[in-house]
Design a protein around this motif. Structure first.
Motif, short mmCIF file in Angstrom:
data_model
loop_
_atom_site.label_atom_id
_atom_site.label_comp_id
_atom_site.label_asym_id
_atom_site.label_seq_id
_atom_site.Cartn_x
_atom_site.Cartn_y
_atom_site.Cartn_z
N PHE A 170 -11.87 85.83 63.12
CA PHE A 170 -12.67 84.95 63.54
C PHE A 170 -11.77 83.52 63.91
O PHE A 170 -11.00 83.14 63.08
N ALA A 171 -11.89 83.10 65.16
CA ALA A 171 -11.17 82.00 65.50
C ALA A 171 -12.26 80.65 65.93
O ALA A 171 -13.07 80.90 66.74
N ASP A 172 -11.95 79.60 65.19
CA ASP A 172 -12.58 78.44 65.29
C ASP A 172 -12.06 77.33 65.90
O ASP A 172 -11.16 76.83 65.61
N GLU A 173 -12.42 77.23 67.05
CA GLU A 173 -11.79 76.49 68.08
C GLU A 173 -10.46 76.28 67.93
O GLU A 173 -9.63 75.51 67.81
N PRO A 174 -9.91 77.36 68.29
CA PRO A 174 -8.39 77.72 67.98
C PRO A 174 -7.47 76.67 68.80
O PRO A 174 -6.28 76.49 68.53
N MET B 218 -14.60 84.17 68.65
CA MET B 218 -14.20 82.81 68.86
C MET B 218 -15.40 81.74 68.96
O MET B 218 -16.18 81.82 70.10
N VAL B 219 -15.63 80.93 68.10
CA VAL B 219 -16.32 79.61 68.24
C VAL B 219 -15.65 78.71 69.02
O VAL B 219 -14.59 78.13 68.68
N SER B 220 -16.26 78.29 70.28
CA SER B 220 -15.67 77.19 71.16
C SER B 220 -16.93 76.40 71.96
O SER B 220 -17.92 76.91 72.12
N HIS B 221 -16.40 75.03 72.08
CA HIS B 221 -17.33 74.52 73.25
C HIS B 221 -16.82 74.23 74.35
O HIS B 221 -17.26 73.67 75.56
N ASP B 222 -15.57 74.78 74.98
CA ASP B 222 -14.73 74.63 75.96
C ASP B 222 -15.21 75.90 77.01
O ASP B 222 -14.74 76.97 76.65
#
Length: 261
Positions: free
Chosen positions: A182-186, A215-219
């Motif tokens: 799990f990658a949180d806003e890496p 991966m959680v991301s807003h990008d």
């Protein structure tokens, strides 16, 4: 409980999944007026895929990750990691499962400042009481070399750039060959030059090592590296897409925000 025995009661679609959600709901706050963080989500995260989880601020994507990683409990529904019923486990059982099946990469790197890069990578083995055997040592050395860290192995985090620190975190996450990372806003703390390098490493981990990445991301640029894009809005899964360009992802997110307004 045998943490390495798959649950025979999962449906056929889940047998090729590392994480399964079945009608997962999560509410917070006053029961009379709850905040509905997740509302009836059913989805699988497939083995060997790089999945991006996106949505507006407050959409529920972080709650999704926390439940998927066994860090939080669903209010109802079922969540399985590597075939194991996380929703029925106690804290100790979940801790053991995370140590054996889950890796994490965070925005803030979360490296121990007094340890070298190499020591940070093997720290999870020590915490779990596991021996780093010769095969694992070769794998770790390969990771350090592939990630461009071989000559920085003895350096402490303060002596490394932000990109190098995130590479150490990725090596640490991959070292135990977990079922899922799990990658949180890496890339949240990285500059525009370093971010693509880190995202390419995650992409390579999925495509060449068969590693499952969520991966959680807003990008939208970060999400464009993923094989699959899940979009959450108001606690509901509103989009499930294959690989898209940054502009296509931006359009989807704008549509989600307009729909939620």
């Amino acid at each position: 409980m045998n943490l390495h025995t798959a649950n025979p009661n999962l449906d056929a679609s889940a047998t090729h999944a590392v994480v399964t959600f079945r009608d997962v709901t999560k509410h917070y706050g006053d029961p009379a007026a709850p905040v509905r963080a997740l509302e009836g989500i059913t989805v699988d995260i497939h083995r060997g895929e790089f999945t991006a989880i996106m949505g507006p601020s407050g959409s529920g994507k972080s709650t999704f990750m926390n439940i998927a990683a066994g860090l939080d409990d669903p209010a109802s529904g079922e969540c399985h990691i590597a075939g194991q019923p996380v929703h029925r486990m106690d804290d100790h059982q979940r801790t053991l499962l995370r140590r054996s099946a889950v890796g994490f990469v965070f925005q803030s790197f979360n490296l121990v400042p007094t340890l070298s890069a190499a020591e940070n990578v093997v720290l999870p083995f020590q915490l779990a009481g596991r021996t780093v055997d010769a095969e694992t040592r070769r794998w770790i050395d390969h990771l350090m070399s592939t990630l461009g860290l071989a000559e920085r192995a003895a350096h402490r985090p303060a002596q490394l750039s932000g990109g190098q620190q995130q590479r150490v975190a990725i090596a640490r996450a991959l070292a135990s060959r977990p079922q899922i990372v799990f990658a949180d806003e890496p890339t949240g703390n990285l500059d525009t030059r370093t971010s693509p390098e880190v995202l390419s490493l995650l992409r390579t981990a999925a495509s060449e090592y068969g590693q499952t990445i969520a991966m959680v991301s807003h990008d939208p640029v970060a999400a464009s590296y993923a094989d699959r894009i899940l979009i959450i809005s108001d606690g509901r899964l509103v989009g499930d897409h294959g690989r898209l360009s940054p502009s296509q992802i931006s359009e989807l997110l704008i549509g989600t925000e307009v729909g939620a307004a």
